[in-house]
Design an enzyme around this catalytic site. Sequence first.
Site, PDB file in Angstrom:
ATOM      1  N   HIS A 247      15.957  33.135  26.468  1.00 15.99           N
ATOM      2  CA  HIS A 247      16.347  32.416  25.983  1.00 15.99           C
ATOM      3  C   HIS A 247      15.832  31.131  25.516  1.00 15.99           C
ATOM      4  O   HIS A 247      15.788  30.524  24.255  1.00 15.99           O
ATOM      5  CB  HIS A 247      17.435  32.502  25.703  1.00 15.99           C
ATOM      6  CG  HIS A 247      18.493  31.258  26.826  1.00 15.99           C
ATOM      7  ND1 HIS A 247      17.967  31.386  27.888  1.00 15.99           N
ATOM      8  CD2 HIS A 247      18.307  30.423  26.498  1.00 15.99           C
ATOM      9  CE1 HIS A 247      19.045  30.586  28.926  1.00 15.99           C
ATOM     10  NE2 HIS A 247      19.201  29.957  27.400  1.00 15.99           N
TER      11      HIS A 247
HETATM   12  C1  UD1 Z   1      22.069  26.467  24.110  1.00 14.20           C
HETATM   13  C2  UD1 Z   1      21.852  25.750  25.335  1.00 14.20           C
HETATM   14  C3  UD1 Z   1      21.137  26.016  26.080  1.00 14.20           C
HETATM   15  C4  UD1 Z   1      21.654  27.744  26.903  1.00 14.20           C
HETATM   16  C5  UD1 Z   1      21.904  28.230  25.527  1.00 14.20           C
HETATM   17  C6  UD1 Z   1      22.844  29.844  26.015  1.00 14.20           C
HETATM   18  C7  UD1 Z   1      21.305  23.655  23.941  1.00 14.20           C
HETATM   19  C8  UD1 Z   1      20.258  22.284  23.919  1.00 14.20           C
HETATM   20  N1  UD1 Z   1      20.681  24.569  24.022  1.00 14.20           N
HETATM   21  O1  UD1 Z   1      20.381  27.629  23.281  1.00 14.20           O
HETATM   22  O2  UD1 Z   1      21.466  25.238  27.173  1.00 14.20           O
HETATM   23  O3  UD1 Z   1      21.474  28.211  27.866  1.00 14.20           O
HETATM   24  O4  UD1 Z   1      22.801  28.203  24.798  1.00 14.20           O
HETATM   25  O5  UD1 Z   1      22.901  30.568  24.529  1.00 14.20           O
HETATM   26  O6  UD1 Z   1      22.705  23.132  23.771  1.00 14.20           O
HETATM   27  N2  UD1 Z   1      22.691  31.766  16.954  1.00 14.20           N
HETATM   28  C9  UD1 Z   1      23.642  32.783  16.592  1.00 14.20           C
HETATM   29  N3  UD1 Z   1      24.109  33.014  17.174  1.00 14.20           N
HETATM   30  C10 UD1 Z   1      25.006  31.976  17.229  1.00 14.20           C
HETATM   31  C11 UD1 Z   1      24.793  30.945  18.735  1.00 14.20           C
HETATM   32  C12 UD1 Z   1      23.387  30.851  17.802  1.00 14.20           C
HETATM   33  O7  UD1 Z   1      21.785  33.567  15.993  1.00 14.20           O
HETATM   34  O8  UD1 Z   1      26.555  32.076  17.601  1.00 14.20           O
HETATM   35  C13 UD1 Z   1      21.448  31.339  17.250  1.00 14.20           C
HETATM   36  C14 UD1 Z   1      20.866  31.079  15.985  1.00 14.20           C
HETATM   37  O9  UD1 Z   1      19.851  30.912  14.973  1.00 14.20           O
HETATM   38  C15 UD1 Z   1      20.580  29.221  16.616  1.00 14.20           C
HETATM   39  C16 UD1 Z   1      19.721  29.827  17.603  1.00 14.20           C
HETATM   40  O10 UD1 Z   1      20.626  31.389  17.938  1.00 14.20           O
HETATM   41  O11 UD1 Z   1      19.433  28.670  15.652  1.00 14.20           O
HETATM   42  C17 UD1 Z   1      19.933  29.143  18.737  1.00 14.20           C
HETATM   43  O12 UD1 Z   1      21.146  28.782  19.183  1.00 14.20           O
HETATM   44  P1  UD1 Z   1      20.592  26.669  19.788  1.00 14.20           P
HETATM   45  O13 UD1 Z   1      22.728  26.091  20.053  1.00 14.20           O
HETATM   46  O14 UD1 Z   1      20.754  25.974  18.813  1.00 14.20           O
HETATM   47  O15 UD1 Z   1      20.418  27.217  21.492  1.00 14.20           O
HETATM   48  P2  UD1 Z   1      20.539  27.800  22.201  1.00 14.20           P
HETATM   49  O16 UD1 Z   1      19.367  28.326  21.863  1.00 14.20           O
HETATM   50  O17 UD1 Z   1      21.635  29.209  22.043  1.00 14.20           O
END
Ligand code: UD1
Length: 438
Positions: A247
């Site tokens: 991820h």
């Molecule tokens: C975040 C953390 C990372 C952790 C990861 C675990 C930071 C900088 N990164 O990264 O350290 O390892 O979480 O998952 O904080 N999304 C959904 N549903 C959700 C949440 C997110 O669909 O409940 C999608 C959204 O489109 C979002 C993307 O996932 O844009 C990324 O989510 P984000 O929280 O920005 O970062 P992660 O890549 O999940």
Amino acid sequence: MQRSEAGSVKILTVVGARPNFMKAAPIIAAINAHNERLVAGYAGRPEPQVETIRHILVHTGQHYDELMSGSFFNDLNLPKPDIHLGVGSGSHATQTAEIMKKFEEVLLGEKPDIVVVVGDVNSTLACALVTSKISFDSDGSGPVIAHVEAGLRSFDRSMPEEVNRILTDHVSDLLFVTEESGLQNLGNEGVSADKIHFVGNTMIDSLLHFKEKAEASTILEKLGFLGQGRKNGEANSSTRYALLTLHRASNVDNRDVFLNIMAGLEELATDCPVVFPVHPRTRRRITEFGFEFSLGKSAGKHRANEQGPGMIVTEPLGYLDFLCLMKHASLVVTDSGGIQEETTILGVPCVTVRENTERPVTIECGTNTIAGTKTDAIKDAIRRQLGGNRDNGVPKNWDGRAGERIIDILVRRHCEKTSFRPSLIPHTVPLEHRYSCP
Ligand code: UD1
């Protein structure tokens, strides 16, 4: 709402993203145990002159859907958050700023004595930063900031988590360290030793606590891996399989890097099924890059007993299902931080598809190896890990009691600050484990 009453300490814990939930759960369990012990220990006696803990759980909403957040609250027996900031997704700046704005209001309303932040996600930094600048009184006093999982360093500033770690550590008052490299790193950065406590790993507290419960998961049946039924209460897999998670933005946001990694997994996928629970970020990239076909079987098409090699793509899994799958896997391939630690304790070989790790103990003492992201290097690492018999050890203090140690230290520290009667606080952790920083 007022600050803590005499004889009580108000602790506010922040969670935001998936890896935070298993790190916070043991802290909340230790708070509950502390309060229950006080009630039991002083039943029938006059008003107890000891510190009770009033706890507030704040969820920033960085992860918000059932698969990334909701199911973890059920699996880990976490209480419903007292306050949900509902921040959601956005760029790093937008997400961090939104959390900061909303968390400031929470702090001014709740006035906690201690703010606990865990891990290295944007929610961790945002809330630590706000807390470091807040002032409740004219004397400028604010809450103590406690960072759980402090001191880890990949020495790679292109990782957003590395920036979050460094900044969070340097605005925190108490740094709870999971492994010896953390002591070294913080020492090298000039952090004063009296702030640092080597308490162990709360993520491993959760794993040890829920390992048995995870055996009741039906995930192996669902994937058709449980041919012989359950043996001795254990869900023994009858099929050799590997587990994959990817991820990290640096791995999945770039088409070529992502392709190289997937090519490195082809050989493995012809040898045994590779279960791939796909993170939302990765799912988006798979669609965007048109990789759907190269992934082979999808979860929808895969049926029980339809065993055999190939990639089995699933939605993100809950904590207990994933723990069960990890425990019975022949190999785990990942770019996650926490999974390197969990496989170390489970004794499952792990190949980390990154150029570095902030958790060196998982290589020195555990089952982990760093493969990088080049196709051939990943293939080699997988062959070595599947072929070798490694004797793994248990990292120091990874004994399931980190949460207790943290609460013990927080309460004592609060007593010292308020000149409260610390001698009346029951000990929760054997003395030899306390304050174990050098
Ligand atoms: C975040 C953390 C990372 C952790 C990861 C675990 C930071 C900088 N990164 O990264 O350290 O390892 O979480 O998952 O904080 N999304 C959904 N549903 C959700 C949440 C997110 O669909 O409940 C999608 C959204 O489109 C979002 C993307 O996932 O844009 C990324 O989510 P984000 O929280 O920005 O970062 P992660 O890549 O999940």
